[in-house]
Enzyme design. Structure first.
Site, PDB file in Angstrom:
ATOM      1  N   CYS A 164       0.723  -1.131   0.158  1.00  8.60           N
ATOM      2  CA  CYS A 164      -0.093  -0.054  -0.123  1.00  8.60           C
ATOM      3  C   CYS A 164       0.956   1.190  -0.096  1.00  8.60           C
ATOM      4  O   CYS A 164       0.840   2.039   0.929  1.00  8.60           O
ATOM      5  CB  CYS A 164      -0.992   0.031   1.252  1.00  8.60           C
ATOM      6  N   ALA A 165       1.644   1.467  -1.030  1.00 11.05           N
ATOM      7  CA  ALA A 165       2.856   2.467  -1.082  1.00 11.05           C
ATOM      8  C   ALA A 165       2.312   3.745  -1.090  1.00 11.05           C
ATOM      9  O   ALA A 165       3.079   4.542  -0.690  1.00 11.05           O
ATOM     10  CB  ALA A 165       3.715   2.329  -2.301  1.00 11.05           C
ATOM     11  N   GLY A 187       4.741   6.950  -1.812  1.00  6.77           N
ATOM     12  CA  GLY A 187       5.991   5.959  -1.625  1.00  6.77           C
ATOM     13  C   GLY A 187       6.990   6.495  -0.486  1.00  6.77           C
ATOM     14  O   GLY A 187       8.141   6.260  -0.545  1.00  6.77           O
ATOM     15  N   GLY A 188       6.562   7.360   0.534  1.00  3.49           N
ATOM     16  CA  GLY A 188       7.351   7.765   1.902  1.00  3.49           C
ATOM     17  C   GLY A 188       8.155   6.578   2.157  1.00  3.49           C
ATOM     18  O   GLY A 188       9.276   6.576   2.401  1.00  3.49           O
ATOM     19  N   LYS A 189       7.606   5.536   2.666  1.00  4.54           N
ATOM     20  CA  LYS A 189       8.087   4.114   3.142  1.00  4.54           C
ATOM     21  C   LYS A 189       9.068   3.580   2.061  1.00  4.54           C
ATOM     22  O   LYS A 189      10.089   3.075   2.312  1.00  4.54           O
ATOM     23  CB  LYS A 189       7.394   3.475   3.943  1.00  4.54           C
ATOM     24  N   ASP A 226      -0.060   0.126  -5.384  1.00  6.34           N
ATOM     25  CA  ASP A 226      -1.264   0.865  -4.973  1.00  6.34           C
ATOM     26  C   ASP A 226      -2.428   0.739  -5.814  1.00  6.34           C
ATOM     27  O   ASP A 226      -2.395   0.318  -7.111  1.00  6.34           O
ATOM     28  CB  ASP A 226      -0.883   2.427  -4.478  1.00  6.34           C
ATOM     29  N   ASP A 262       1.190  -1.464   4.582  1.00  2.00           N
ATOM     30  CA  ASP A 262       0.939  -0.096   5.473  1.00  2.00           C
ATOM     31  C   ASP A 262      -0.515   0.296   5.281  1.00  2.00           C
ATOM     32  O   ASP A 262      -0.975   1.146   4.276  1.00  2.00           O
ATOM     33  CB  ASP A 262       1.952   1.175   5.060  1.00  2.00           C
ATOM     34  N   CYS A 308      -1.046   3.915  10.902  1.00  4.00           N
ATOM     35  CA  CYS A 308      -1.038   5.012  11.814  1.00  4.00           C
ATOM     36  C   CYS A 308      -2.043   5.176  12.588  1.00  4.00           C
ATOM     37  O   CYS A 308      -2.515   6.368  12.745  1.00  4.00           O
ATOM     38  CB  CYS A 308      -0.541   6.354  10.920  1.00  4.00           C
TER      39      CYS A 308
END
Length: 448
Positions: free
Chosen positions: A244-245, A248-250, A268, A315, A369
């Protein structure tokens, strides 16, 4: 801009935030892009006031209802000026003068409201606890269940502004070099407490003034989010999926850990997010990332690549309760319409599907989160109950450095305890030699 013009700009921006069903940060970015004449200093003050109004939305609304006024951006701002800035009706009157770019002249009803609010403060003993703590009704019971006696303390922490955290891109720089560059800019910064590439900046600089952002030597990323990528523990040469990009932060953090070696697939269901991610990957100098648009969580691509990856990160989409201090509007964006039960069901489907990609001996990392049991510990327990080929990897085994978690086995961070966003992450490993009947049970679950 004059002070009055900044107030009118804030009212206009608040109208925009209220009227669309998109996150405030996306609305704000588009709004300022259309008004490039507004300078950095004015932008900063407008944004600061906007976020303050969002962090006090329930309390301001309570006062307006108490005095029979409609809750609008303009009335909310008037209440703020009286209750938080302690301005007198005459002082407000001078700001709302009706001149060009200034707010329209006060009506008699608005002036009467200011008179009634004079001498009052934002909090009132008659407020329900949920209003005083800015906690939406849908989240109150789950959060009380999660925190117990610490509920009020945790909710108060969510009302403070989030810090500015940076993650150094090791492909382009080092943490020491970036710390030195920030010092040269006159900024106070220090290494993050837990994240190996993290930096916390104790200032509120204009982001446009940070050359290391433009050069992709750093990314803005909360320390908690950085730690999720640490738990993935991707090595050079690994095959990795960020299921679940998003933008693309992670993915960036994971690919950088691999030193541009191996293969990362950023998946995604939103094409726009993947396109933004692809541009970020290019600018960061990362060439080991491929993007993959999925139709849904059970896209045929998953079946074709079953058991093909060393690491899989999920994520998951979630309630976002851990990000409320960074995204204060998120708590008011109609979570009731989506429903916590629907979110939990979606998370379970995504997790079960993504698990198929993990090879024997590989690891699956589930992260949110959120700070709710329903989306975190209970979600993991439900997955493990029907997927006996997987076992939970205790945190002290998965990441021995992370000793400050609120949970002994999983990464569990909260703003009050760790001064990060609220994050949860569990590491699970697919056994190389699964227990008897485990594969059959797994296969039955995955083909159902």
């Amino acid at each position: 801009m004059t002070p009055a013009a900044r107030l009118q700009a804030t009212i206009d921006l608040m109208h925009e935030v209220d009227s669309v069903a998109r996150p405030a940060d996306a609305v704000v970015s588009a709004w300022f892009r259309a008004r490039r004449h507004i300078g950095d200093g004015d932008r900063g003050q407008i944004l600061e006031l906007l976020h303050a109004l969002l962090r006090h939305q329930a309390r301001l609304g309570w006062w307006l209802v108490r005095h029979g006024r409609k809750d609008t951006p303009r009335s909310r701002l008037l209440a703020w000026l009286a209750l938080k800035e302690a301005k007198t009706p005459d002082q407000v009157d001078r700001l709302f003068g009706g001149a060009k770019f200034a707010p329209a002249i006060l009506t008699d009803h608005e002036r009467a409201l200011l008179v009634k609010l004079q001498g009052c403060t934002i909090d009132h003993p008659g407020m329900p606890e949920e209003v005083r703590l800015e906690c939406p009704s849908w989240a109150a019971d789950p959060l009380r269940r999660r925190f117990g006696e610490a509920f009020a303390n945790e909710m108060a922490a969510l009302l403070t502004p989030a810090p500015l955290d940076l993650r150094v891109n090791p492909i382009k720089s080092t943490r020491d070099a970036v710390l030195g560059a920030l010092t040269d800019l006159g900024l106070r910064a220090e290494p993050s407490a837990m994240a190996p590439y993290g930096i916390r900046v104790h200032e509120r600089p204009s982001l446009a003034s940070l050359p290391m952002l433009k050069s992709s030597e750093v990314e803005i990323q909360d320390e908690g989010s950085q730690l999720v990528a640490v738990l993935v523990d991707a090595r050079p040469g690994d095959r990795v999926v960020d299921f679940c990009a998003g933008a693309g932060g992670k993915t960036l953090a994971i690919a950088a850990q691999m030193n541009n070696k191996g293969h990362v697939v950023a998946c995604d269901v939103m094409e726009g997010r993947l396109k933004r991610g692809a541009e970020r990957f290019r600018q960061a100098g990362l060439h080991n990332i491929q993007t993959r648009l999925l139709a849904n969580e059970t896209d045929r691509w998953v079946k074709r690549h079953k058991g093909g990856f060393d690491r899989v990160l999920v994520d998951a989409p979630c309630s976002g309760t851990g990000t409320w201090r960074r995204n204060p509007d998120a708590r008011w964006r109609a979570q009731e319409e989506q429903g916590l039960d629907n979110l939990v069901s979606l998370q379970a489907r995504i997790l079960a599907s993504a698990a198929r990609l993990v090879k024997p001996g590989g690891r699956l990392v589930y992260a949110t989160c959120s700070m709710l049991y329903e989306e975190n510990e209970e979600q993991v327990a439900a997955f493990l109950a029907v997927h006996p080929a997987f076992r939970a990897v205790p945190l002290n085994e998965a990441a021995p450095r992370l000793t400050n978690s609120a949970h002994p086995d999983y990464l569990s961070l909260t703003p009050a305890r760790h001064d990060t966003d609220g994050f949860f992450a569990a590491v699970m490993q697919r056994e190389a030699s699964p227990p008897p009947n485990a594969l059959a049970k797994d296969n039955k679950e995955q083909t159902a």
